[in-house]
Design an enzyme around this catalytic site. Structure first.
Site, PDB file in Angstrom:
ATOM      1  N   THR A  28     -42.279  -5.902 -10.632  1.00 15.44           N
ATOM      2  CA  THR A  28     -41.983  -6.599 -11.879  1.00 15.44           C
ATOM      3  C   THR A  28     -41.942  -5.579 -13.002  1.00 15.44           C
ATOM      4  O   THR A  28     -42.949  -4.917 -13.272  1.00 15.44           O
ATOM      5  CB  THR A  28     -43.057  -7.673 -12.174  1.00 15.44           C
ATOM      6  OG1 THR A  28     -43.178  -8.548 -11.049  1.00 15.44           O
ATOM      7  CG2 THR A  28     -42.678  -8.483 -13.401  1.00 15.44           C
ATOM      8  N   LYS A 140     -47.874  -4.523  -3.303  1.00 16.61           N
ATOM      9  CA  LYS A 140     -47.529  -5.758  -4.005  1.00 16.61           C
ATOM     10  C   LYS A 140     -46.623  -6.585  -3.096  1.00 16.61           C
ATOM     11  O   LYS A 140     -45.430  -6.763  -3.336  1.00 16.61           O
ATOM     12  CB  LYS A 140     -46.848  -5.432  -5.338  1.00 16.61           C
ATOM     13  CG  LYS A 140     -46.878  -6.589  -6.323  1.00 16.61           C
ATOM     14  CD  LYS A 140     -46.549  -6.138  -7.730  1.00 16.61           C
ATOM     15  CE  LYS A 140     -46.721  -7.277  -8.705  1.00 16.61           C
ATOM     16  NZ  LYS A 140     -46.450  -6.863 -10.100  1.00 16.61           N
ATOM     17  N   GLU A 173     -59.699  -7.826  -8.989  1.00 17.19           N
ATOM     18  CA  GLU A 173     -58.578  -7.825  -9.922  1.00 17.19           C
ATOM     19  C   GLU A 173     -58.466  -9.200 -10.548  1.00 17.19           C
ATOM     20  O   GLU A 173     -59.189 -10.135 -10.183  1.00 17.19           O
ATOM     21  CB  GLU A 173     -57.278  -7.480  -9.186  1.00 17.19           C
ATOM     22  CG  GLU A 173     -56.945  -8.468  -8.080  1.00 17.19           C
ATOM     23  CD  GLU A 173     -55.790  -8.021  -7.193  1.00 17.19           C
ATOM     24  OE1 GLU A 173     -55.225  -6.938  -7.457  1.00 17.19           O
ATOM     25  OE2 GLU A 173     -55.473  -8.749  -6.242  1.00 17.19           O
TER      26      GLU A 173
END
Length: 273
Positions: A28, A140, A173
């Site tokens: 992203t 990711k 996270e």
């Protein structure tokens, strides 16, 4: 707008393994003034992730060109790059010949209030845990069900992010961000040995801190370490650096180290002409 294998269209094959199994990964990227932020860092992580997932090496020049084609159409926005293993077979076994699918999309930039950068955000601890396997740590990948379940735990608009623990009870996270904690002059961030996303901005902030002679430590962070922190902030490619002003019921200042790193990061994103 979407580009799927270079073509303007909206759909992928229903047999695509990204849809069937989450067999792929994504990046992203923020778009500012029609330009992609930190493109090379994202492409580098994408290539490393493809290697970990045993995907063919991506054509980074092609991806860069297509991403820039989309970014040029927006003053500000978000470009998402998805790579899947493509279509082939019903079971888990990889097809003999892998023909990856690449999907690039241009999205509006989230309408986050400027106050989040200036005065900080409110954060909670999530009940949903992040399960771990070292083989996927840092990547990711497309398997985001745990983050989806964690984000479903609250609907209160006053809370901007949730922090997730691993199965041992250590903080890993946020649902969409990496975490930093300052304690007695040392900047700590969770070690991503078994799970978690190795964020682009996480790495950049660690480098910026080192340049400012701020000690940085990747370590195991139990939840109580957060409540004993002097400063807390969150990072990702779209939000940049968000100070945390409240965790559960405890308030935190937006401290000097957070401000220094914010300013350094802004200078990196918008260098003087």
């Amino acid at each position: 707008m979407f580009l799927i294998n270079g073509e303007r269209r909206q759909t992928v094959d229903a047999a695509d393994r990204g849809f069937q199994y989450g067999d792929g990964l994504f990046e992203t990227l923020a778009v500012s003034q029609g330009r992609l932020q930190f493109l090379q860092q994202h492409l580098k992580r994408l290539a490393l992730g493809c290697a970990k997932l045993l995907l063919p090496e991506p054509d980074l020049q092609l991806l860069a060109a297509e991403a820039q084609q989309l970014a040029a159409q927006a003053e500000q926005g978000v470009v998402k790059i998805i790579i899947t293993r493509g279509s082939g077979g019903r079971g888990y076994r990889q097809p003999g010949v892998i023909s990856t699918t690449r999907v690039l999309g241009l999205y509006p930039y989230p309408n986050y209030p400027a106050d989040y950068q200036q005065h900080g955000v409110v954060v909670r601890l999530c009940q949903q845990r992040v399960s771990g396997t070292a083989a996927l740590a840092g990547v990711k990948h497309l398997n985001r069900l745990e983050q989806i379940l964690a984000r479903a735990e609250w609907q209160d608009e006053a809370i901007q992010e949730g922090l997730m623990l691993d199965n041992s009870g250590a903080v890993v996270e946020g649902t969409m961000s990496n975490l930093f904690v300052l304690k007695q002059g040392t900047l700590c961030t969770p070690a991503l040995t078994n799970c978690g996303v190795a964020g682009i901005i996480r790495e950049i902030v660690m480098n910026l801190a080192a340049q400012q002679h701020i000690p940085v430590l990747e370590t195991v962070l139990p939840p109580q370490a957060l409540f004993q922190a002097d400063e807390i902030f969150l990072t990702n490619s779209v939000i940049g650096i968000w100070p945390v002003r409240q965790l559960e019921q405890q308030s935190f200042p937006v401290g000097a180290v957070t401000r220094v790193l914010q300013n350094q990061f802004k200078a990196l994103c918008h260098p003087a002409a």
